[in-house]
Design an enzyme around this catalytic site. Structure first.
Site, PDB file in Angstrom:
ATOM      1  N   ASN A   9       0.983  -1.068   0.076  1.00  0.00           N
ATOM      2  CA  ASN A   9       0.019  -0.132  -0.037  1.00  0.00           C
ATOM      3  C   ASN A   9       0.855   1.030   0.125  1.00  0.00           C
ATOM      4  O   ASN A   9       1.446   1.529   0.967  1.00  0.00           O
ATOM      5  CB  ASN A   9      -0.897   0.103   1.152  1.00  0.00           C
ATOM      6  CG  ASN A   9      -1.628   1.175   1.427  1.00  0.00           C
ATOM      7  OD1 ASN A   9      -1.714   2.160   0.485  1.00  0.00           O
ATOM      8  ND2 ASN A   9      -2.398   1.264   2.442  1.00  0.00           N
ATOM      9  N   LYS A  11       0.305   4.262  -0.385  1.00  0.00           N
ATOM     10  CA  LYS A  11      -0.373   5.550   0.094  1.00  0.00           C
ATOM     11  C   LYS A  11      -0.006   6.568  -1.031  1.00  0.00           C
ATOM     12  O   LYS A  11      -0.099   6.493  -1.873  1.00  0.00           O
ATOM     13  CB  LYS A  11       0.131   5.684   1.478  1.00  0.00           C
ATOM     14  CG  LYS A  11      -0.177   4.464   2.440  1.00  0.00           C
ATOM     15  CD  LYS A  11      -0.111   4.681   3.833  1.00  0.00           C
ATOM     16  CE  LYS A  11      -0.197   3.382   4.634  1.00  0.00           C
ATOM     17  NZ  LYS A  11      -0.520   3.528   6.021  1.00  0.00           N
ATOM     18  N   HIS A  95      -9.878   1.854   3.947  1.00  0.00           N
ATOM     19  CA  HIS A  95      -8.682   1.892   4.677  1.00  0.00           C
ATOM     20  C   HIS A  95      -9.072   3.110   5.797  1.00  0.00           C
ATOM     21  O   HIS A  95      -9.709   3.951   5.701  1.00  0.00           O
ATOM     22  CB  HIS A  95      -7.471   2.454   3.888  1.00  0.00           C
ATOM     23  CG  HIS A  95      -6.268   2.240   4.567  1.00  0.00           C
ATOM     24  ND1 HIS A  95      -5.796   3.309   5.459  1.00  0.00           N
ATOM     25  CD2 HIS A  95      -5.274   1.490   4.452  1.00  0.00           C
ATOM     26  CE1 HIS A  95      -4.850   3.052   6.087  1.00  0.00           C
ATOM     27  NE2 HIS A  95      -4.317   1.903   5.564  1.00  0.00           N
ATOM     28  N   GLU A  97      -7.282   5.195   7.101  1.00  0.00           N
ATOM     29  CA  GLU A  97      -7.026   6.816   6.841  1.00  0.00           C
ATOM     30  C   GLU A  97      -8.052   7.477   5.849  1.00  0.00           C
ATOM     31  O   GLU A  97      -7.999   8.556   5.851  1.00  0.00           O
ATOM     32  CB  GLU A  97      -5.419   6.745   6.236  1.00  0.00           C
ATOM     33  CG  GLU A  97      -4.399   6.342   6.985  1.00  0.00           C
ATOM     34  CD  GLU A  97      -3.075   5.774   6.396  1.00  0.00           C
ATOM     35  OE1 GLU A  97      -2.947   5.886   5.002  1.00  0.00           O
ATOM     36  OE2 GLU A  97      -2.204   5.251   6.974  1.00  0.00           O
ATOM     37  N   GLU A 167      -6.492  -4.197  10.289  1.00  0.00           N
ATOM     38  CA  GLU A 167      -5.377  -3.442  10.395  1.00  0.00           C
ATOM     39  C   GLU A 167      -5.782  -2.312  11.690  1.00  0.00           C
ATOM     40  O   GLU A 167      -6.588  -1.512  11.289  1.00  0.00           O
ATOM     41  CB  GLU A 167      -5.301  -2.407   9.199  1.00  0.00           C
ATOM     42  CG  GLU A 167      -4.887  -2.948   7.966  1.00  0.00           C
ATOM     43  CD  GLU A 167      -4.067  -2.063   6.886  1.00  0.00           C
ATOM     44  OE1 GLU A 167      -3.092  -2.430   6.701  1.00  0.00           O
ATOM     45  OE2 GLU A 167      -4.766  -0.963   6.665  1.00  0.00           O
ATOM     46  N   GLY A 173       1.691   2.656  10.750  1.00  0.00           N
ATOM     47  CA  GLY A 173       2.610   3.769  10.536  1.00  0.00           C
ATOM     48  C   GLY A 173       3.196   3.939  11.847  1.00  0.00           C
ATOM     49  O   GLY A 173       4.012   5.158  11.847  1.00  0.00           O
ATOM     50  N   SER A 212       2.362  -1.980  10.614  1.00  0.00           N
ATOM     51  CA  SER A 212       3.812  -1.852  10.778  1.00  0.00           C
ATOM     52  C   SER A 212       4.306  -3.391  10.486  1.00  0.00           C
ATOM     53  O   SER A 212       5.217  -3.906  11.475  1.00  0.00           O
ATOM     54  CB  SER A 212       4.031  -1.511  12.200  1.00  0.00           C
ATOM     55  OG  SER A 212       3.643  -0.310  12.439  1.00  0.00           O
ATOM     56  N   GLY A 233       2.545  -1.061   4.496  1.00  0.00           N
ATOM     57  CA  GLY A 233       2.715   0.377   4.121  1.00  0.00           C
ATOM     58  C   GLY A 233       4.004   0.926   4.247  1.00  0.00           C
ATOM     59  O   GLY A 233       4.948   0.887   3.028  1.00  0.00           O
TER      60      GLY A 233
HETATM   61  P1  PGA Z   1       2.255   0.540   7.923  1.00  0.00           P
HETATM   62  O1  PGA Z   1       0.735   0.918   7.033  1.00  0.00           O
HETATM   63  O2  PGA Z   1       2.693  -0.768   7.301  1.00  0.00           O
HETATM   64  O3  PGA Z   1       2.897   1.737   7.553  1.00  0.00           O
HETATM   65  O4  PGA Z   1       1.987   0.449   9.344  1.00  0.00           O
HETATM   66  C1  PGA Z   1      -0.112  -0.058   6.753  1.00  0.00           C
HETATM   67  C2  PGA Z   1      -1.400   0.193   6.037  1.00  0.00           C
HETATM   68  O5  PGA Z   1      -2.024   1.321   6.489  1.00  0.00           O
HETATM   69  O6  PGA Z   1      -2.103  -0.509   5.225  1.00  0.00           O
END
Ligand code: PGA
Length: 252
Positions: A9, A11, A95, A97, A167, A173, A212, A233
């Site tokens: 992903n 982003k 997602h 976000e 998630e 993140g 993460s 991510g």
């Molecule tokens: P991350 O993001 O691996 O940076 O935690 C995962 C995601 O938001 O899909």
């Protein structure tokens, strides 16, 4: 046996030269792996580049969101059919976000899932709780509420045509992944909930963990019986780290 899936992903990251290097690296690395599926979800302007660079390779691609409308006066939105025109196999739906700023209700996410299936896309549907919900012991109820919004729209068989991703928002993140045991417990719980509706669908449904996932914790996460891969991510911003995660999934 469910085939593992590792999804980058990206982003709102990347540039034409950076994407080119990343995609070429992933394609090269994936040519040596046989047991997993791999996809890269890019910002919409880079879909054409993904189509050119990833067609006829072992790496699929997808969008990170889409409209729930087929066409019309929705300035700034991208229709499901447009993702299909650019060869997308996947689209991320719901997602956190996107959910967290109130852009997307449970029902709207469920409707998007339905529209994605209708367009021939495979939705990667994200569920997960905030830190305060986690601390209040609401993880299960939040995930079930979000998942039920999909079942309301497409039924449990429809759900199983997509991919589910657990998630936890507090892990995204932050560098603070859920423990493999926590992730396994929630994924087994979600699969069990689906099994109450349809055992075959539950057995078939791929459930990813995201939040993460890194090169150094992927092995213990992917060793868990209900974790069918990862939504990656930050670690997908570094080609070698992402490929290490793919290799770990392939070996799991
Ligand atoms: P991350 O993001 O691996 O940076 O935690 C995962 C995601 O938001 O899909």
């Amino acid at each position: 046996m469910r085939r593992k899936l590792v999804v980058a992903n990206r982003k709102m990251n990347g540039s034409i030269p950076d994407n080119r290097a990343f995609m070429a690296g992933v394609v090269q690395g994936m040519r040596e792996l046989r047991k997993i599926d791999c996809a890269i979800c890019v910002p919409h302007p880079y879909l054409y580049q993904a189509q050119v660079l990833l067609a006829d390779t072992p790496v699929a691609w997808g969008g990170q969101n889409m409209s729930r409308h087929e066409f019309g006066p929705y300035t700034g939105s991208v229709a499901p059919g447009m993702l299909v025109e650019f060869g997308c196999k996947y689209v991320i739906i719901g997602h956190s976000e996107r959910r967290e700023r109130g852009y997307e209700s449970d029902d709207a996410a469920g409707e998007r899932f339905e529209m994605a299936l209708k367009a021939g896309l495979t939705p990667i549907f994200c569920v997960g709780e905030t830190l305060s919900e986690f601390e209040a012991g609401m993880t299960d109820s939040v995930a079930i509420r979000q998942l039920n919004a999909v079942v309301d729209h497409v039924g449990v068989r429809g759900l199983a045509k997509g991919v589910l991703a657990y998630e936890p928002i507090w892990a995204i993140g932050t560098g603070k992944s859920a423990t493999p045991e926590h992730a396994q417990t929630i994924l087994a719980f979600l699969r069990g909930h689906v099994a109450l509706l349809d055992e075959t669908a539950a057995e078939r449904l791929r459930i990813l963990y995201g939040g993460s996932v890194k090169a150094d914790n992927a092995a213990e996460l992917f060793a868990m019986p209900d974790i069918d891969g990862g939504l990656i991510g930050s670690a997908s911003l570094v080609t070698e780290e992402f490929l290490t995660i793919c290799r770990v999934a392939d070996a799991a």
